[in-house]
Design a protein around this motif. Sequence first.
Motif, mmCIF file in Angstrom:
data_model
loop_
_atom_site.group_PDB
_atom_site.id
_atom_site.type_symbol
_atom_site.label_atom_id
_atom_site.label_comp_id
_atom_site.label_asym_id
_atom_site.label_seq_id
_atom_site.Cartn_x
_atom_site.Cartn_y
_atom_site.Cartn_z
ATOM 1 N N LYS B 289 2.083 12.471 8.674
ATOM 2 C CA LYS B 289 3.512 12.332 8.946
ATOM 3 C C LYS B 289 4.218 11.408 7.963
ATOM 4 C CE LYS B 289 4.648 12.748 13.646
ATOM 5 N NZ LYS B 289 4.371 12.223 14.979
ATOM 6 N N PHE B 290 3.497 10.428 7.425
ATOM 7 C CA PHE B 290 4.125 9.450 6.539
ATOM 8 C C PHE B 290 3.839 9.738 5.066
ATOM 9 C CE2 PHE B 290 3.147 7.371 10.615
ATOM 10 C CZ PHE B 290 4.443 7.269 11.074
ATOM 11 N N GLY B 291 3.113 10.819 4.806
ATOM 12 C CA GLY B 291 2.774 11.158 3.430
ATOM 13 C C GLY B 291 3.512 12.388 2.937
ATOM 14 N N THR B 358 8.372 15.987 -0.251
ATOM 15 C CA THR B 358 8.212 14.875 -1.203
ATOM 16 C C THR B 358 9.110 13.686 -0.905
ATOM 17 O OG1 THR B 358 9.740 16.036 -2.656
ATOM 18 C CG2 THR B 358 7.408 16.220 -3.173
ATOM 19 N N THR B 359 10.380 13.943 -0.634
ATOM 20 C CA THR B 359 11.309 12.822 -0.517
ATOM 21 C C THR B 359 11.173 12.080 0.805
ATOM 22 O OG1 THR B 359 12.976 14.357 0.267
ATOM 23 C CG2 THR B 359 13.047 13.755 -2.061
ATOM 24 N N TYR B 360 10.546 12.724 1.792
ATOM 25 C CA TYR B 360 10.293 12.067 3.074
ATOM 26 C C TYR B 360 9.079 11.124 3.008
ATOM 27 C CZ TYR B 360 12.967 14.732 6.690
ATOM 28 O OH TYR B 360 13.905 15.261 7.532
ATOM 29 N N ALA B 361 8.259 11.269 1.973
ATOM 30 C CA ALA B 361 7.029 10.488 1.914
ATOM 31 C C ALA B 361 7.339 8.998 1.861
ATOM 32 C CB ALA B 361 6.200 10.903 0.696
ATOM 33 N N ALA B 362 6.541 8.210 2.585
ATOM 34 C CA ALA B 362 6.732 6.757 2.580
ATOM 35 C C ALA B 362 6.307 6.183 1.238
ATOM 36 C CB ALA B 362 5.919 6.120 3.701
ATOM 37 N N VAL B 363 6.967 5.088 0.828
ATOM 38 C CA VAL B 363 6.658 4.492 -0.476
ATOM 39 C C VAL B 363 5.192 4.108 -0.611
ATOM 40 C CG1 VAL B 363 8.867 3.646 -1.334
ATOM 41 C CG2 VAL B 363 7.673 2.318 0.388
ATOM 42 N N ALA B 364 4.614 3.525 0.434
ATOM 43 C CA ALA B 364 3.236 3.048 0.294
ATOM 44 C C ALA B 364 2.631 2.714 1.640
ATOM 45 C CB ALA B 364 3.211 1.819 -0.596
ATOM 46 N N PHE B 365 2.923 3.478 2.680
ATOM 47 C CA PHE B 365 2.422 3.092 3.994
ATOM 48 C C PHE B 365 0.892 3.127 4.002
ATOM 49 C CE2 PHE B 365 1.753 3.883 8.638
ATOM 50 C CZ PHE B 365 2.085 2.606 9.018
ATOM 51 N N ASN B 366 0.287 2.031 4.455
ATOM 52 C CA ASN B 366 -1.182 1.877 4.447
ATOM 53 C C ASN B 366 -1.735 1.832 3.018
ATOM 54 O OD1 ASN B 366 -2.960 3.072 7.322
ATOM 55 N ND2 ASN B 366 -0.933 2.205 7.294
ATOM 56 N N GLY B 367 -0.862 1.645 2.046
ATOM 57 C CA GLY B 367 -1.333 1.626 0.665
ATOM 58 C C GLY B 367 -1.470 3.003 0.043
ATOM 59 N N PHE B 368 -1.198 4.054 0.802
ATOM 60 C CA PHE B 368 -1.311 5.404 0.238
ATOM 61 C C PHE B 368 -0.091 5.714 -0.628
ATOM 62 C CE2 PHE B 368 -3.910 5.911 4.183
ATOM 63 C CZ PHE B 368 -5.117 6.183 3.556
ATOM 64 N N PRO B 369 -0.298 6.292 -1.805
ATOM 65 C CA PRO B 369 0.849 6.603 -2.675
ATOM 66 C C PRO B 369 1.650 7.768 -2.120
ATOM 67 C CG PRO B 369 -1.178 7.456 -3.635
ATOM 68 C CD PRO B 369 -1.577 6.698 -2.401
ATOM 69 N N PRO B 370 2.923 7.897 -2.553
ATOM 70 C CA PRO B 370 3.738 9.036 -2.119
ATOM 71 C C PRO B 370 3.134 10.361 -2.607
ATOM 72 C CG PRO B 370 5.070 7.369 -3.255
ATOM 73 C CD PRO B 370 3.640 7.008 -3.472
ATOM 74 N N LEU B 371 3.597 11.441 -2.021
ATOM 75 C CA LEU B 371 3.101 12.774 -2.364
ATOM 76 C C LEU B 371 3.400 13.110 -3.825
ATOM 77 C CD1 LEU B 371 1.883 15.457 -1.364
ATOM 78 C CD2 LEU B 371 4.184 16.129 -0.637
ATOM 79 N N LYS B 372 2.393 13.500 -4.546
ATOM 80 C CA LYS B 372 2.585 13.989 -5.924
ATOM 81 C C LYS B 372 3.141 15.405 -5.871
ATOM 82 C CE LYS B 372 -1.707 12.906 -7.335
ATOM 83 N NZ LYS B 372 -2.359 11.698 -6.871
#
Lengths: 376, 376
Positions: B289-291, B358-372
């Motif tokens: 949901k956050f990626g 893509t634009t909904y992806a969180a900046v870095a939630f849990n340290g995971f990078p946004p969707l490529k």
Amino acid sequence: MTDRIREFLRNRREDGPCLVVDLDVVRDNYLAFAHALPDTRVFYAVKANPAPEVLKLLASLGSCFDTASVAEIEMALAAGATPDRISFGNTIKKERDVARAFELGIRLYAVDCEAEVEKVARVAPGSRVFCRILCDGAGAEWPLSRKFGCDPSLAVGVLEHAHRLGLEAYGVSFHVGSQQRNPRAWDQALASAAGIFRDCAERGIGLSMVNLGGGFPAKYLNDIPAVEAYGSSIFDSLRAHFGNAIPETIIEPGRGMVGNAGVIEAEVVLVSRKSADDVVRWVYLDIGKFGGLAETMEEAIRYPIRTERDGDTLEDCILAGPTCDSADVLYEKTPYPLPVSLAIGDKVLIEGAGAYTTTYAAVAFNGFPPLKAYHI
Amino acid sequence: MTDRIREFLRNRREDGPCLVVDLDVVRDNYLAFAHALPDTRVFYAVKANPAPEVLKLLASLGSCFDTASVAEIEMALAAGATPDRISFGNTIKKERDVARAFELGIRLYAVDCEAEVEKVARVAPGSRVFCRILCDGAGAEWPLSRKFGCDPSLAVGVLEHAHRLGLEAYGVSFHVGSQQRNPRAWDQALASAAGIFRDCAERGIGLSMVNLGGGFPAKYLNDIPAVEAYGSSIFDSLRAHFGNAIPETIIEPGRGMVGNAGVIEAEVVLVSRKSADDVVRWVYLDIGKFGGLAETMEEAIRYPIRTERDGDTLEDCILAGPTCDSADVLYEKTPYPLPVSLAIGDKVLIEGAGAYTTTYAAVAFNGFPPLKAYHI
């Protein structure tokens, strides 16, 4: 709100919402946890707010770190934590991420099923694992699903599997639900944990540690018990269920460590009514669900909001964000009372915003930039 | 899924989820809209997918652009659109953003209340405004709130206010709800719009334009009507309600333009059961949901998911993302059938993912990078 944050905002000139975190409050929170639970190690939940300033401060105070990804492990290391003070606490890990963590020196991993144990055994040999068990989360404000943890009846098998594969079956973890307002909520899970300790001991496996998880609340609109109440309640439960053999314990506060340290300054973009007979105004801010306030999802977290007109008569409003997404509404089922004089251009202060805000912000939804943040 | 996307993914080596969008599909979609609604101007809703490659392609095909922020206006200009082909379609705008848009040459603005009209009149004098009216959204899959638009009974007053302040009262807009599967859904709103045209005419204000909004669906799991069905149904309603005086019309497709052009490749991180008697597996992906899959909120959008084992027996699972957030669950209320043989490390393809990811992806939630993302 602190004087330091007030002073910072007074001098701020740029446009757009921003979060300001007072590091002195974070320091006080850390010391309060350390004092209330003196025999417990604190593993700060990095995901709550991974700002380098927060991590450096906590590392210098002696905190350990609970991490959710390799990126968070690297951030904790960069802040000065040694690998023995870092746990990889996500139960859902790619095997190559476990391998990378092991290379970085991490030796403590969360698991909740045999498949995850096998990943750790293959690429992080000899490491410590703790098994997360399910917990019902009653009393928590942020919804807890069954996503993490296994039924306590499976935990002995998972830990035995780890032991068989050459890992150190180290202990049990659970989470009583985020923003947990009942200090007794740990009791039932501790009873389960004690049962797992006994069952493992019968099979020749000596567990050492109980990870009490997070759940420690931040102050939003409602009052919350002091951290001391949590400390003494947890200690009572430990004594009740473990007797004289109280295990090593750790806690993983995130929200409780940084939540009350941060304030978001936002701006009223529009105030309107939808029809002539509408009794409730719509108030639109320049921050919403996709700009950092994701925890308003299902109206779970209800932030205190201050305005410059707080002396005036209050009237309910529906509060919404600035994007063109109809789901970007903060409070509607339970409207929010705000001054009836609130006007376009007014600044509002959203308190208790130090945790779970910046990193939840969308990269660029509707072209809006992510939430800016200052840690002072 | 297209051959070009399949070929791209075959050669991909890097780790982590990614979106691949086939620009040929976007082109086909644009041409289908232009063909099905030949007398209607297309304003692509930039927020659905603002990738420069998408904007450049659409600009070259002659598309106009519906934007939600100054940043989106700048992106549309950078892609080659002239200012007369761009509308500032967000009803919630800061006055200084309207001023900035005016400086950039934008002369078409959405409003839904008098306060917003006044902002436009002050800093974008002489511009065209259209008033958004509320619409019930029945038949739409993504929830439509009352956030945008006013009751049709207020619209005449709003447009008259604009006229009085020197703006051009240009027309009416509405939105029938995103992923609208009923081609007749436009009829009632068009009846309201025609009433507003009549009422304005009686007051000496000649409106010119109806903005039919978005709502055109993308193909997810269920079949959807062809764009021609929407075109003819809308044309029938226009004729029924406006007779021989059919106004200028525009549409704002976003999801319908790019949704079916994109596929997300993700990976199975874990498959587990929570207790010995659980009948439903948990399947965890490296995207949630956050990626980028924010539209699974309340399980609203149900993506088609393909695996390499699609011939095998299917069995329901609960599908979840990789973060340590208990709310990061994609499908649970209605479990998702996936091959019983699905295993850790398998790739899965999430189709219909070209819009609102893509634009909904969180900046870095849990340290995971946004969707490529790759637009090919």
